[in-house]
Design a protein around this motif. Structure first.
Motif, PDB file in Angstrom:
ATOM      1  N   VAL A  52       0.841  -1.206   0.000  1.00 50.24           N
ATOM      2  CA  VAL A  52       0.000   0.000   0.000  1.00 50.24           C
ATOM      3  C   VAL A  52       0.872   1.250   0.000  1.00 50.24           C
ATOM      4  O   VAL A  52       0.636   2.203  -0.756  1.00 50.24           O
ATOM      5  N   VAL A  53       1.898   1.256   0.836  1.00 52.50           N
ATOM      6  CA  VAL A  53       2.823   2.395   0.892  1.00 52.50           C
ATOM      7  C   VAL A  53       3.542   2.561  -0.444  1.00 52.50           C
ATOM      8  O   VAL A  53       3.681   3.678  -0.960  1.00 52.50           O
ATOM      9  N   HIS A  54       3.989   1.454  -1.014  1.00 51.47           N
ATOM     10  CA  HIS A  54       4.680   1.467  -2.304  1.00 51.47           C
ATOM     11  C   HIS A  54       3.791   2.079  -3.389  1.00 51.47           C
ATOM     12  O   HIS A  54       4.231   2.952  -4.149  1.00 51.47           O
ATOM     13  N   ARG A  55       2.543   1.634  -3.453  1.00 46.06           N
ATOM     14  CA  ARG A  55       1.618   2.163  -4.474  1.00 46.06           C
ATOM     15  C   ARG A  55       1.323   3.643  -4.242  1.00 46.06           C
ATOM     16  O   ARG A  55       1.186   4.411  -5.203  1.00 46.06           O
ATOM     17  N   ARG A  56       1.219   4.045  -2.996  1.00 44.76           N
ATOM     18  CA  ARG A  56       0.969   5.458  -2.686  1.00 44.76           C
ATOM     19  C   ARG A  56       2.117   6.325  -3.175  1.00 44.76           C
ATOM     20  O   ARG A  56       1.909   7.410  -3.735  1.00 44.76           O
ATOM     21  N   HIS A  57       3.323   5.851  -2.984  1.00 43.47           N
ATOM     22  CA  HIS A  57       4.496   6.590  -3.461  1.00 43.47           C
ATOM     23  C   HIS A  57       4.514   6.664  -4.986  1.00 43.47           C
ATOM     24  O   HIS A  57       4.809   7.722  -5.557  1.00 43.47           O
ATOM     25  N   ARG A 110       2.007   6.518  -7.070  1.00 38.26           N
ATOM     26  CA  ARG A 110       0.960   7.433  -7.546  1.00 38.26           C
ATOM     27  C   ARG A 110       1.390   8.884  -7.375  1.00 38.26           C
ATOM     28  O   ARG A 110       1.082   9.734  -8.214  1.00 38.26           O
ATOM     29  N   CYS A 111       2.095   9.152  -6.306  1.00 38.03           N
ATOM     30  CA  CYS A 111       2.599  10.504  -6.079  1.00 38.03           C
ATOM     31  C   CYS A 111       3.647  10.871  -7.122  1.00 38.03           C
ATOM     32  O   CYS A 111       3.663  11.984  -7.635  1.00 38.03           O
ATOM     33  N   ILE A 112       4.520   9.925  -7.451  1.00 36.95           N
ATOM     34  CA  ILE A 112       5.546  10.166  -8.466  1.00 36.95           C
ATOM     35  C   ILE A 112       4.912  10.422  -9.828  1.00 36.95           C
ATOM     36  O   ILE A 112       5.379  11.258 -10.607  1.00 36.95           O
ATOM     37  N   LEU A 113       3.826   9.692 -10.128  1.00 33.39           N
ATOM     38  CA  LEU A 113       3.118   9.873 -11.398  1.00 33.39           C
ATOM     39  C   LEU A 113       2.156  11.052 -11.357  1.00 33.39           C
ATOM     40  O   LEU A 113       1.494  11.346 -12.359  1.00 33.39           O
ATOM     41  N   ASN A 114       2.055  11.687 -10.187  1.00 35.82           N
ATOM     42  CA  ASN A 114       1.174  12.837  -9.991  1.00 35.82           C
ATOM     43  C   ASN A 114      -0.302  12.480 -10.175  1.00 35.82           C
ATOM     44  O   ASN A 114      -1.072  13.236 -10.751  1.00 35.82           O
ATOM     45  N   TYR A 115      -0.679  11.314  -9.681  1.00 43.10           N
ATOM     46  CA  TYR A 115      -2.082  10.900  -9.685  1.00 43.10           C
ATOM     47  C   TYR A 115      -2.707  11.290  -8.353  1.00 43.10           C
ATOM     48  O   TYR A 115      -2.336  10.769  -7.312  1.00 43.10           O
ATOM     49  N   LYS A 116      -3.625  12.219  -8.416  1.00 44.19           N
ATOM     50  CA  LYS A 116      -4.323  12.674  -7.224  1.00 44.19           C
ATOM     51  C   LYS A 116      -5.823  12.615  -7.469  1.00 44.19           C
ATOM     52  O   LYS A 116      -6.281  12.705  -8.605  1.00 44.19           O
ATOM     53  N   TYR A 117      -6.565  12.443  -6.392  1.00 48.81           N
ATOM     54  CA  TYR A 117      -8.025  12.390  -6.500  1.00 48.81           C
ATOM     55  C   TYR A 117      -8.538  13.655  -7.196  1.00 48.81           C
ATOM     56  O   TYR A 117      -8.070  14.743  -6.903  1.00 48.81           O
ATOM     57  N   SER A 165      -5.577   1.973 -11.906  1.00 47.38           N
ATOM     58  CA  SER A 165      -5.638   0.667 -11.250  1.00 47.38           C
ATOM     59  C   SER A 165      -4.250   0.236 -10.796  1.00 47.38           C
ATOM     60  O   SER A 165      -3.226   0.703 -11.327  1.00 47.38           O
ATOM     61  N   ASN A 166      -4.220  -0.660  -9.836  1.00 46.61           N
ATOM     62  CA  ASN A 166      -2.931  -1.141  -9.329  1.00 46.61           C
ATOM     63  C   ASN A 166      -2.127  -1.844 -10.423  1.00 46.61           C
ATOM     64  O   ASN A 166      -0.913  -1.675 -10.516  1.00 46.61           O
ATOM     65  N   VAL A 167      -2.826  -2.610 -11.255  1.00 48.66           N
ATOM     66  CA  VAL A 167      -2.147  -3.336 -12.340  1.00 48.66           C
ATOM     67  C   VAL A 167      -1.500  -2.358 -13.312  1.00 48.66           C
ATOM     68  O   VAL A 167      -0.321  -2.507 -13.688  1.00 48.66           O
ATOM     69  N   ASN A 168      -2.247  -1.348 -13.730  1.00 53.74           N
ATOM     70  CA  ASN A 168      -1.703  -0.353 -14.661  1.00 53.74           C
ATOM     71  C   ASN A 168      -0.616   0.496 -14.013  1.00 53.74           C
ATOM     72  O   ASN A 168       0.314   0.951 -14.689  1.00 53.74           O
ATOM     73  N   LEU A 169      -0.737   0.714 -12.703  1.00 54.64           N
ATOM     74  CA  LEU A 169       0.271   1.485 -11.986  1.00 54.64           C
ATOM     75  C   LEU A 169       1.612   0.764 -12.017  1.00 54.64           C
ATOM     76  O   LEU A 169       2.646   1.360 -12.351  1.00 54.64           O
ATOM     77  N   TYR A 170       1.598  -0.529 -11.693  1.00 56.46           N
ATOM     78  CA  TYR A 170       2.844  -1.304 -11.721  1.00 56.46           C
ATOM     79  C   TYR A 170       3.394  -1.402 -13.145  1.00 56.46           C
ATOM     80  O   TYR A 170       4.619  -1.333 -13.359  1.00 56.46           O
ATOM     81  N   LYS A 171       2.487  -1.551 -14.111  1.00 58.81           N
ATOM     82  CA  LYS A 171       2.910  -1.683 -15.507  1.00 58.81           C
ATOM     83  C   LYS A 171       3.569  -0.411 -16.010  1.00 58.81           C
ATOM     84  O   LYS A 171       4.600  -0.452 -16.678  1.00 58.81           O
ATOM     85  N   ARG A 172       2.974   0.729 -15.693  1.00 58.18           N
ATOM     86  CA  ARG A 172       3.518   2.002 -16.171  1.00 58.18           C
ATOM     87  C   ARG A 172       4.865   2.304 -15.531  1.00 58.18           C
ATOM     88  O   ARG A 172       5.748   2.871 -16.171  1.00 58.18           O
ATOM     89  N   CYS A 173       5.023   1.906 -14.285  1.00 56.67           N
ATOM     90  CA  CYS A 173       6.282   2.171 -13.579  1.00 56.67           C
ATOM     91  C   CYS A 173       7.306   1.072 -13.791  1.00 56.67           C
ATOM     92  O   CYS A 173       8.452   1.193 -13.341  1.00 56.67           O
ATOM     93  N   GLY A 174       6.887  -0.016 -14.463  1.00 58.50           N
ATOM     94  CA  GLY A 174       7.806  -1.116 -14.722  1.00 58.50           C
ATOM     95  C   GLY A 174       8.293  -1.788 -13.453  1.00 58.50           C
ATOM     96  O   GLY A 174       9.462  -2.170 -13.344  1.00 58.50           O
ATOM     97  N   THR A 175       7.382  -1.931 -12.494  1.00 55.72           N
ATOM     98  CA  THR A 175       7.760  -2.521 -11.209  1.00 55.72           C
ATOM     99  C   THR A 175       6.732  -3.559 -10.790  1.00 55.72           C
ATOM    100  O   THR A 175       5.897  -3.967 -11.595  1.00 55.72           O
TER     101      THR A 175
END
Length: 198
Positions: free
Chosen positions: A77-82, A84-91, A96-106
């Motif tokens: 959860v902490v990893h994903r929050r970081h 999203r912040c790096i990608l500048n995704y804010k409410y 999605s979590n899957v796309n988040l990991y895919k875009r960051c290559g992690t």
């Protein structure tokens, strides 16, 4: 218990307490370098900095954790929050979590914990037979037939290692199994191939 708050080589002896401490230190490291997460730096470089400055803090000594999935989920959860912040995704923007990991290559940090545990086991098996780590493994095997505590078995590092091995049709129930695993571990290519099953 007093031992829960004891430190050894920079880590707390209780893995649950250590993970919570790692999370706090990870937040501190992330906020310390918050100027590096703006869009003036390319995403690739931001992710490299994040791996070096924050993930290294979160994952310190993770190969020795014997934590339940719920504790490792907090780390994810902490990893994903970081991320999203790096990608500048804010409410209200979402990803999605899957796309988040895919875009960051992690990947989730919990997956890395499992891989680190497998690497650590390989190092122990290839290490000297009179070393502290190997002798502790021998002691754990010899203690399998001893009467344990009353109640539900507690999760520990040895039980997680056995679970990892069972998923690969490998076993660690006696000294013969240990010697067989030691021979496999000396073939580093074969050991790494089995690691990819995680």
């Amino acid at each position: 218990d007093v031992w829960l708050k004891c430190f050894s080589l920079g880590s707390m002896l209780c893995c649950l307490a250590d993970i919570q401490r790692r999370i706090s230190l990870g937040y501190a490291a992330f906020n310390k370098y918050k100027k590096a997460w703006n869009n003036k730096i390319s995403l690739k470089k931001r992710l490299i900095l994040y791996e070096a400055l924050v993930v290294s803090v979160l994952m310190y000594n993770s190969s020795c954790w014997a934590a339940p999935k719920a504790a490792l989920e907090k780390l994810d959860v902490v990893h994903r929050r970081h991320l999203r912040c790096i990608l500048n995704y804010k409410y209200p923007s979402i990803i999605s979590n899957v796309n988040l990991y895919k875009r960051c290559g992690t990947e989730p940090l919990s997956a890395r914990v499992e891989r680190n545990r497998w690497k650590m086991l390989g190092h122990v098996l290839r290490g000297p037979v009179d070393g502290p780590a190997y002798t502790s493994l021998v002691f754990a095997i010899n203690s399998l037939n001893m009467k344990g505590r009353i109640g539900r078995p507690q999760s520990n590092l040895f039980s997680l290692i056995k679970h990892d091995l069972n998923e690969r049709n490998l076993f660690l129930n006696n000294i013969n199994d240990l010697n067989y695993l030691r021979n496999i571990a000396y073939d580093r290519a074969s050991w790494r191939k089995k690691q990819k099953l995680i």
